[in-house]
Design an enzyme around this catalytic site. Structure first.
Site, short mmCIF file in Angstrom:
data_model
loop_
_atom_site.label_atom_id
_atom_site.label_comp_id
_atom_site.label_asym_id
_atom_site.label_seq_id
_atom_site.Cartn_x
_atom_site.Cartn_y
_atom_site.Cartn_z
N GLY A 125 0.83 -1.20 0.00
CA GLY A 125 0.00 0.00 0.00
C GLY A 125 0.86 1.26 0.00
O GLY A 125 2.06 1.19 -0.32
N GLY A 127 2.30 3.10 2.30
CA GLY A 127 3.52 3.07 3.12
C GLY A 127 4.62 2.29 2.43
O GLY A 127 5.76 2.76 2.29
N THR A 128 4.30 1.09 1.96
CA THR A 128 5.28 0.21 1.33
C THR A 128 5.79 0.83 0.03
O THR A 128 6.99 0.76 -0.29
CB THR A 128 4.63 -1.16 1.04
OG1 THR A 128 4.08 -1.65 2.27
CG2 THR A 128 5.62 -2.16 0.51
N ILE A 149 -7.00 -3.59 1.11
CA ILE A 149 -8.45 -3.81 1.16
C ILE A 149 -9.17 -2.46 1.21
O ILE A 149 -10.33 -2.36 0.86
CB ILE A 149 -8.90 -4.67 2.36
CG1 ILE A 149 -8.55 -4.01 3.70
CG2 ILE A 149 -8.32 -6.07 2.27
CD1 ILE A 149 -9.31 -4.60 4.89
N ASP A 150 -8.45 -1.39 1.64
CA ASP A 150 -9.10 -0.09 1.84
C ASP A 150 -9.44 0.63 0.52
O ASP A 150 -10.25 1.55 0.51
CB ASP A 150 -8.19 0.84 2.67
CG ASP A 150 -7.78 0.23 3.99
OD1 ASP A 150 -8.52 -0.63 4.49
OD2 ASP A 150 -6.71 0.60 4.51
N ARG A 185 -34.24 -4.99 16.22
CA ARG A 185 -33.14 -4.17 16.75
C ARG A 185 -32.49 -3.32 15.66
O ARG A 185 -32.69 -3.56 14.47
CB ARG A 185 -32.02 -5.09 17.29
CG ARG A 185 -32.36 -5.77 18.57
CD ARG A 185 -31.20 -6.67 18.97
NE ARG A 185 -31.49 -7.37 20.21
CZ ARG A 185 -30.80 -8.40 20.67
NH1 ARG A 185 -29.80 -8.88 19.97
NH2 ARG A 185 -31.12 -8.96 21.82
N GLY A 193 -11.08 0.23 6.74
CA GLY A 193 -10.94 1.20 5.65
C GLY A 193 -10.09 2.41 5.97
O GLY A 193 -9.96 3.31 5.15
N ARG A 298 -9.68 -9.09 6.08
CA ARG A 298 -8.40 -9.24 5.37
C ARG A 298 -8.10 -10.70 5.07
O ARG A 298 -7.15 -11.01 4.34
CB ARG A 298 -7.27 -8.66 6.23
CG ARG A 298 -7.34 -7.17 6.41
CD ARG A 298 -6.01 -6.48 6.29
NE ARG A 298 -4.96 -7.02 7.11
CZ ARG A 298 -4.35 -6.35 8.09
NH1 ARG A 298 -4.74 -5.12 8.40
NH2 ARG A 298 -3.36 -6.89 8.74
#
Ligand code: F6P
Length: 378
Positions: A125, A127-128, A149-150, A185, A193, A298
């Site tokens: 993602g 960061g990587t 997945i986000d 309910r 996400g 995930r």
């Protein structure tokens, strides 16, 4: 691989790694890259646990036996790491307990050189891929393959793993409907996400949630309570609310479940589902429960759409490597496979626009987003 591409062979030995959170489809990419490389007589080395494997020299050859049968297997055969950044690696703590950091990029580059790795395919993602860009700057050709997945990576309309996460979340919404309907309910389903509402929006629409709360549209508890009360007034005796973990009330902030100071992205979100359920019950008297889906989203086997996308992405990554088109990230734009500069997604997030076509469609079928006081159910 086309023979003429194989003949070009600007690289001889490539490294593959998976970084960041695991995600359905990682193995399918590893398989596509490895098989494409082997078809051109390139050697493939798998680096374990993301860039951290380079520090510990955990690098191993990948061949047909390693990648056979992994297309439909979740997780990653190489292992992953969402904490290690070579530029600011945590090597201990000072007297105040603060992390001590060191730049380990050179050590990592050295490991690549020792193994004769000419280029890397980095699957991860934002960061990587930011780290991959650092390696590209340090002279190691890199190709990025976007995973999360986000679905929040800038430069691509879709990332692999998203379709599977949405399928899992939709299935969960379908399942809690039973209890919601039987017990009259409100059931709140919290999905992942980070700061983007893609999973909540898609799973909420697919699961016919009555209300969807996403970070991009801060919600009003009064508006949501009024909307749910209007359902009761019209004889609708249950409600399903799909909440993104990053959703926040108007003028309020996101709910943080933990802070991990060893991680480049230290904030972990979680808990807004329970907050919403408690507030709804307090304000409306409707009995409410919440469920956090968490890492279930995930896990598991990738859905066919993710297997296909991962295979396309892995194949395109190999093409780029063989064409000598380096330091690119594979992307899907307007249904077409393409590539962008690997630095483009760094530090950015692709968020849901308030006027996204799917939001308009959801509103069109009577879904509430908790942002309009006085809104009545359809
Ligand atoms: O980016 C993927 C993701 O699953 C997010 O949706 C979530 O906020 C985060 O990772 C959770 O991270 P961790 O696995 O460190 O708890």
């Amino acid at each position: 691989m086309a023979d003429n591409l194989c003949m070009a062979k600007p690289v001889r030995r490539i490294g593959v790694l998976t970084g960041g959170g695991d995600c359905p489809g990682l193995n399918a990419v590893i398989r596509a890259v490895t098989m494409g490389a082997l078809a051109c007589d390139l050697e493939v080395l798998g680096i374990e646990d993301g860039f951290f494997g380079l520090v510990e020299n955990r690098v191993r050859p990948l061949g047909i036996p390693e990648v056979g049968g992994i297309l439909n297997v979740g997780g990653t055969i190489l292992g992953s790491n969402n904490k290690f950044n070579p530029k600011s690696a945590v090597i201990g703590r000072d007297e105040q307990g603060k992390p001590i950091k060191r730049d380990m990029t050179e050590l990592c580059v050295n490991t690549l050189r020792v193994h004769g790795i000419d280029a890397m395919v980095v699957i991860g993602g934002d960061g990587t891929l930011t780290i991959a860009n650092d390696f590209a700057q340090a002279g190691i050709p890199c190709i990025g393959v976007p995973k999360t997945i986000d679905n929040d990576l800038v430069g691509t309309d879709i990332t692999f793993g998203f379709a599977t996460a949405v399928a899992t979340a939709t299935d969960a919404i379908d399942k809690v409907r039973t209890t919601a309907a039987s017990h009259h309910r409100a059931m709140v389903v919290e999905v992942m996400g980070r700061n983007a509402g893609w999973i909540a929006l898609h799973a909420g629409v697919a699961g016919a949630a009555h209300a969807i709360l996403i970070p991009e549209i801060p919600f009003s508890l009064d508006a949501l309570a009024g909307f749910l009360q209007s359902r009761v007034a019209k004889g609708r005796r249950h409600s399903i609310i799909c909440v993104a973990e990053g959703a926040k009330p108007m003028g309020g902030s996101q709910i943080v479940s933990r802070v991990d100071d060893t991680s480049p992205d230290p904030i972990r979100l979680g808990g807004v589902g329970k907050y919403v359920a408690d507030e709804v019950e307090k304000r409306t008297g409707i009995e409410s429960r919440s469920v956090i889906l968490g890492h279930v989203q995930r896990g598991g086997t990738p859905v066919p759409a993710d297997r296909v996308l991962s295979t396309q992405f892995g194949h395109h990554a190999m093409h780029l490597l063989l064409e000598g088109k380096w330091n690119r990230m594979v992307a899907m734009q307007n249904g077409k496979l393409t590539d962008i500069d690997i630095s483009e997604p760094a530090g950015k997030q692709r968020l849901v626009k308030r006027d996204d076509a799917l939001i308009r469609a959801a509103r069109g079928v009577g879904t509430g987003f908790g942002d309009q006081v006085g809104e009545q159910c359809a």
